[in-house]
Design a protein around this motif. Structure first.
Motif, mmCIF file in Angstrom:
data_model
loop_
_atom_site.group_PDB
_atom_site.id
_atom_site.type_symbol
_atom_site.label_atom_id
_atom_site.label_comp_id
_atom_site.label_asym_id
_atom_site.label_seq_id
_atom_site.Cartn_x
_atom_site.Cartn_y
_atom_site.Cartn_z
ATOM 1 N N TYR A 286 -51.440 18.383 -44.364
ATOM 2 C CA TYR A 286 -50.883 19.694 -44.719
ATOM 3 C C TYR A 286 -49.490 19.738 -44.111
ATOM 4 N N THR A 287 -48.755 20.785 -44.437
ATOM 5 C CA THR A 287 -47.384 20.848 -43.939
ATOM 6 C C THR A 287 -47.138 22.194 -43.270
ATOM 7 N N SER A 288 -46.044 22.263 -42.551
ATOM 8 C CA SER A 288 -45.738 23.516 -41.852
ATOM 9 C C SER A 288 -45.395 24.593 -42.879
ATOM 10 N N ARG A 289 -45.662 25.822 -42.510
ATOM 11 C CA ARG A 289 -45.548 26.945 -43.441
ATOM 12 C C ARG A 289 -44.112 27.146 -43.924
ATOM 13 N N VAL A 290 -43.153 27.153 -42.994
ATOM 14 C CA VAL A 290 -41.797 27.554 -43.373
ATOM 15 C C VAL A 290 -41.010 26.381 -43.972
ATOM 16 N N ARG A 291 -40.989 25.244 -43.289
ATOM 17 C CA ARG A 291 -40.120 24.144 -43.724
ATOM 18 C C ARG A 291 -40.853 23.048 -44.477
ATOM 19 N N GLY A 292 -42.173 23.079 -44.426
ATOM 20 C CA GLY A 292 -42.923 22.053 -45.141
ATOM 21 C C GLY A 292 -42.853 20.678 -44.503
ATOM 22 N N LEU A 293 -42.733 20.630 -43.167
ATOM 23 C CA LEU A 293 -42.761 19.317 -42.503
ATOM 24 C C LEU A 293 -44.211 18.874 -42.300
ATOM 25 N N PRO A 294 -44.443 17.553 -42.308
ATOM 26 C CA PRO A 294 -45.822 17.061 -42.279
ATOM 27 C C PRO A 294 -46.516 17.238 -40.926
ATOM 28 N N GLU A 295 -47.823 17.500 -40.976
ATOM 29 C CA GLU A 295 -48.626 17.443 -39.738
ATOM 30 C C GLU A 295 -48.824 15.987 -39.369
ATOM 31 N N PHE A 296 -49.106 15.730 -38.103
ATOM 32 C CA PHE A 296 -49.628 14.432 -37.712
ATOM 33 C C PHE A 296 -50.821 14.665 -36.787
ATOM 34 N N SER A 297 -51.978 14.183 -37.190
ATOM 35 C CA SER A 297 -53.204 14.353 -36.396
ATOM 36 C C SER A 297 -53.359 15.780 -35.883
ATOM 37 N N ASP A 298 -53.269 16.718 -36.819
ATOM 38 C CA ASP A 298 -53.507 18.133 -36.532
ATOM 39 C C ASP A 298 -52.430 18.811 -35.708
ATOM 40 N N GLU A 299 -51.271 18.177 -35.585
ATOM 41 C CA GLU A 299 -50.165 18.867 -34.915
ATOM 42 C C GLU A 299 -48.977 18.941 -35.854
ATOM 43 N N LEU A 300 -48.245 20.045 -35.740
ATOM 44 C CA LEU A 300 -47.014 20.187 -36.515
ATOM 45 C C LEU A 300 -45.821 19.869 -35.614
ATOM 46 N N PRO A 301 -44.708 19.465 -36.221
ATOM 47 C CA PRO A 301 -43.539 19.142 -35.398
ATOM 48 C C PRO A 301 -43.070 20.354 -34.579
ATOM 49 N N THR A 302 -42.826 20.116 -33.304
ATOM 50 C CA THR A 302 -42.393 21.199 -32.422
ATOM 51 C C THR A 302 -41.049 21.779 -32.858
ATOM 52 N N ALA A 303 -40.259 21.004 -33.556
ATOM 53 C CA ALA A 303 -38.991 21.535 -34.080
ATOM 54 C C ALA A 303 -39.229 22.672 -35.074
#
Ligand SMILES: Nc1nc2c(c(=O)[nH]1)N[C@H]1C(S)=C(S)[C@@H](COP(=O)(O)OP(=O)(O)OC[C@H]3O[C@@H](n4cnc5c(=O)[nH]c(N)nc54)[C@H](O)[C@@H]3O)O[C@H]1N2
Ligand SMILES: Nc1nc2c(c(=O)[nH]1)N[C@H]1C(S)=C(S)[C@@H](COP(=O)(O)OP(=O)(O)OC[C@H]3O[C@@H](n4cnc5c(=O)[nH]c(N)nc54)[C@H](O)[C@@H]3O)O[C@H]1N2
Ligand code: SF4
Ligand SMILES: [Mo]
Length: 718
Positions: free
Chosen positions: A361-378
């Motif tokens: 899945y991806t982050s809500r606002v920017r659509g960056l990819p999850e990795f192992s259930d975590e989203l990029p801290t950026a």
């Protein structure tokens, strides 16, 4: 636990948990007081080595400002409260926020220290799963996420990290790492200075590629400045030469490695002459480094933060692996190898994440990819400030200080002030935890046992170590893991239903077995002939010897093969071409900002101890004499450094140790924010470089934050 805190003098042995080197320490105590801390000469792993931070363990333990009881923020300041009230209040607030706004309204950020605590690692992932939010972030994505992605794709397991076999290599090529100061990371060992000297003494070479002439570069056989972000081209070009000259040789990897032909054609467009002007390293130097690397009896390329916090972090990590593989230096002594850990973290990763997953899945606002259930801290800041379904309304901070350690910290500071609720599991009121409504402080690290289940996985030898507590914990105090499982039970109980029924069972599992018990089980299932009881009887680190070849047996890929030609990486080369070759160069006055670390620092949280912070101001802007002269900047002058995000004011340190066009400011400073009566800050506060780093800049493939190579303008302060 009889004997602990006894008034007579006692000698304890323990490993230091502050960085990845895991030095063995000899600590003398008298009652509740630490009398001395020395490197343990009888420790076969660290042989008496320790750095100044090891000594500061006593400062952490005795610090009167370290919280020993939960506190609640009130209009009149921080109020001490009971554990019962603190846990109740926290669970109530989390359940209420999630009920009102949905599960994703809770954000979670965890920092670096949990990596060094088995109790925390073993309990926090089940806890986060129980919290059911997709808004999970950690320091990993301002740090080693490119390594996770590369290991997951190549070896089938995100924590199957190749380690440089530096004690046996003849040629160590370091890109963007400063092990003399950091003691190494994902290739770690005590006394890196001594180990580098040993390579040279046996006729080997250490070559450093870095935009700054670092402490490591200063003792290396050679150092080459590189334009920040240029490593991807350097690596492509080295591979270009190797294939062009027919020097590729997979050795024993040939029988289980695919994709060599695709790599051969992928690196064709990058001859040294083409990349040299873009990276600041001459074509002849690229040739020399490549030839020396191939000619050495054994060689290993290694990259760390300088290549991870870089727009092409994942590509660089992949290419470093490819370079080690196609020169026959993978999985063999003196090359790039894997540990054979007594407690095998890879088995845990396999169990919890299946070895890793990406972009499910991806982050809500920017659509960056999850990795192992975590989203990029950026993406954390935008998830807090962007309205809409799934917006973060509450935060849980576990041992992290993101306001000083993640991009655009000053805006995050404002955003955290607007949260409906915030809880921190931390023993300090920091720039970040000051926003908490409740702070839940764990015991001092010296009051609980430890086994480095994460970091033993990346050491340069196979080692294991159990550290007993030095002191009995005060009545009622809780270790990190106890706070975590208590809070998990409380939240699940409040949610009711099936969760409420299972909550006490889960709680009983962790409380009965305890992290020590889980480690004991893990050791039985692990790769070395050792039990927890045996480790408990051994006062020093147990050294199982040098790293061993283990492929293909140790691979986690489905077919037990390595596919070098990963489509994700090959496709990402387009981005390299666009970045370096397609864009018309716009001439600006901008300098490139990079970071740096100091031996007496530990990210953001240890500048509070006099032993470490004393001496001259270290939070300075290093600037090359020519760049300084062009801007009429003199040494020690106050300057303004501006990026797209903001401006900070900092003292200039004019030095030819940075390359022209590059400036450097360390992270982890900026301690003038803390507004608590519990936290006098008598020392140099410095300024946070992350007030000008930009969350928009990420390695688009992995999502790791780019904190090096930021464009900045520098001018004398008004
Ligand atoms: N510009 C720039 N930014 C960077 C970096 C950089 O090179 N440049 N480096 C990045 C890297 S590699 C990392 S890992 C991150 C680190 O980023 P963070 O992990 O967010 O920051 P730390 O300073 O390590 O903060 C650790 C927190 O944990 C608390 N703590 C310490 N020990 C314990 C414990 O045993 N239990 C609990 N519960 N709390 C504890 C401390 O009080 C502190 O508040 O910073 C990143 N930020
Ligand atoms: N004393 C101390 N030790 C620490 C820490 C600490 O804060 N203090 N933090 C610990 C943590 S959390 C980590 S992750 C490790 C990090 O361990 P290291 O990666 O060894 O540490 P850094 O000092 O960040 O080294 C990164 C290097 O990359 C260089 N660099 C920047 N940009 C580029 C680039 O584009 N290309 C190249 N080739 N180089 C570049 C920088 O100049 C710097 O020398 O250290 C750990 N050890
Ligand atoms: S090098 Fe790392 S492990 Fe060793 S004493 Fe220093 S901080 Fe501790
Ligand atoms: Mo890190």
């Amino acid at each position: 636990m009889a004997g602990l805190n006894s008034p007579t003098k006692q000698t304890h042995h323990r490993s230091c948990h502050l960085c990845e080197a895991m030095c063995g320490l000899e600590i003398e105590t008298e009652g509740e007081q630490i009398v001395s801390i020395r490197g343990d000469k009888n420790d076969p792993w660290s042989k008496g080595y320790l750095c100044p931070k090891g000594n500061a363990l006593q400062d952490i333990h005795h610090d009167p400002n370290r919280l020993r009881q939960p506190v609640k923020r009130t209009a009149d300041g921080w109020e001490k409260i009971s554990w019962e009230e603190a846990l109740e209040l926290t669970a109530d607030a989390i359940v209420a926020v999630q009920k009102k706004h949905g599960n994703d309204a809770l954000g979670v950020y965890w920092g670096n220290p949990p990596t060094h605590s088995h109790g925390t690692i073993l309990t926090m992932l089940p806890f986060f799963n129980a919290l059911k939010t997709r808004n999970r972030f950690s320091a990993a994505s301002v740090d080693q996420l490119p390594k996770y992605l590369s290991s997951y794709l190549l070896f089938g397991n995100q924590v199957m990290f190749p380690v440089s076999d530096i004690d046996r290599t003849d040629y160590w090529l370091i890109l963007g790492g400063n092990p003399v100061v950091s003691n190494g990371s994902i290739t770690s060992a005590p006394n890196m200075r001594g180990r580098i000297k040993a390579i040279q003494q046996r006729g080997g070479q250490v070559v450093v590629i870095d935009p700054r002439c670092t402490e490591t570069a200063q003792i290396a056989s050679a150092h080459h400045f590189i334009q920040p972000g240029g490593d991807v081209l350097l690596l492509l070009s080295m591979l270009h030469l190797i294939f062009k000259e027919g020097k590729e040789n997979l050795n024993h990897l040939a029988s289980f490695t695919d994709g060599l032909d695709e790599i051969r054609s992928a690196v064709k467009p990058y001859p040294p002459e083409k990349v040299a002007p873009l990276i600041g390293i001459e074509a002849s130097t690229i040739r020399n480094i490549t030839h020396a690397f191939c000619a050495a009896n054994s060689a290993v390329a290694y990259g760390r933060l300088g290549i991870c916090q870089n727009p092409f972090g994942a590509l660089c990590t992949w290419l470093i692996n490819v370079l080690n593989m196609v020169t026959g230096n993978f999985d063999r002594p003196g090359g790039s190898m894997f540990t054979n850990p007594a407690y095998d973290l890879r088995q845990i990763a396999k169990l919890i994440t299946g070895g890793g997953h990406y972009n499910q899945y991806t982050s809500r606002v920017r659509g960056l990819p999850e990795f192992s259930d975590e989203l990029p801290t950026a993406t954390m800041l935008e998830e807090v400030i962007t309205p809409g379904e799934g917006q973060i309304k509450a935060m849980l901070l576990l041992a992290g200080n993101p306001i000083l350690t993640t991009p655009n910290g000053s805006r995050l500071d404002e955003a955290f002030a607007e949260l409906e609720f915030c809880v921190a599991i931390d023993f300090y009121i920091t720039e970040s935890t000051r926003h908490a409504d409740v702070i839940l402080p764990p015991t001092s690290p010296l009051e609980h046992s430890n086994y480095e289940i994460a970091v033993s996985n990346v050491a340069v030898r196979n080692v294991a170590r159990y550290s007993k507590p030095l002191f009995q914990k005060p009545a009622g105090a809780k270790d990190d893991w106890e706070i975590i499982v208590d809070l998990m039970r409380q939240i699940e109980k409040k949610r009711g239903g099936l969760e409420g029924v299972i909550a006490p069972v889960k709680h009983a599992f962790f409380s009965k077995l305890k992290p020590d018990g889980i480690v004991g089980l893990g050791l039985r299932l692990g790769n070395q002939d050792i039990t927890l009881n045996k480790l408990k009887e051994t006062p020093h680190t147990v050294d199982f010897g040098p790293l061993q070849s283990c492929l293909p047996k140790a691979l986690y890929t489905k077919n037990r093969r390595i596919n070098l030609a990963q489509p994700l990486f090959l496709n990402d080369l387009k981005r390299v071409d666009e970045h370096f070759f397609a864009e018309a160069g716009s001439e600006t006055n901008a300098l490139k900002l990079i970071g740096r670390r100091h031996l007496r620092s530990n990210n953001s949280w240890m500048n509070r101890y006099h032993r470490l912070v004393k001496g001259r101001n270290r939070c300075t802007l290093l600037i090359h004499p020519k760049d300084a002269a062009e801007r009429a900047i003199t040494d020690k002058q106050q300057v303004e450094v501006s990026s797209k995000i903001g401006t900070i004011s900092v003292e200039a340190e004019v030095s030819d140790q940075v390359m022209q066009g590059v400036v450097s400011i360390p992270h982890g400073w900026g301690h003038d924010l803390t507004d608590s009566h519990l936290q006098p800050s008598p020392y140099n506060a410095g300024v946070s470089v992350n007030n000008i780093t930009d969350p928009a800049l990420v390695d688009e493939l992995s999502g790791n934050a780019v904190m090096n190579g930021i464009s900045v303008e520098v001018s004398p302060a008004a």
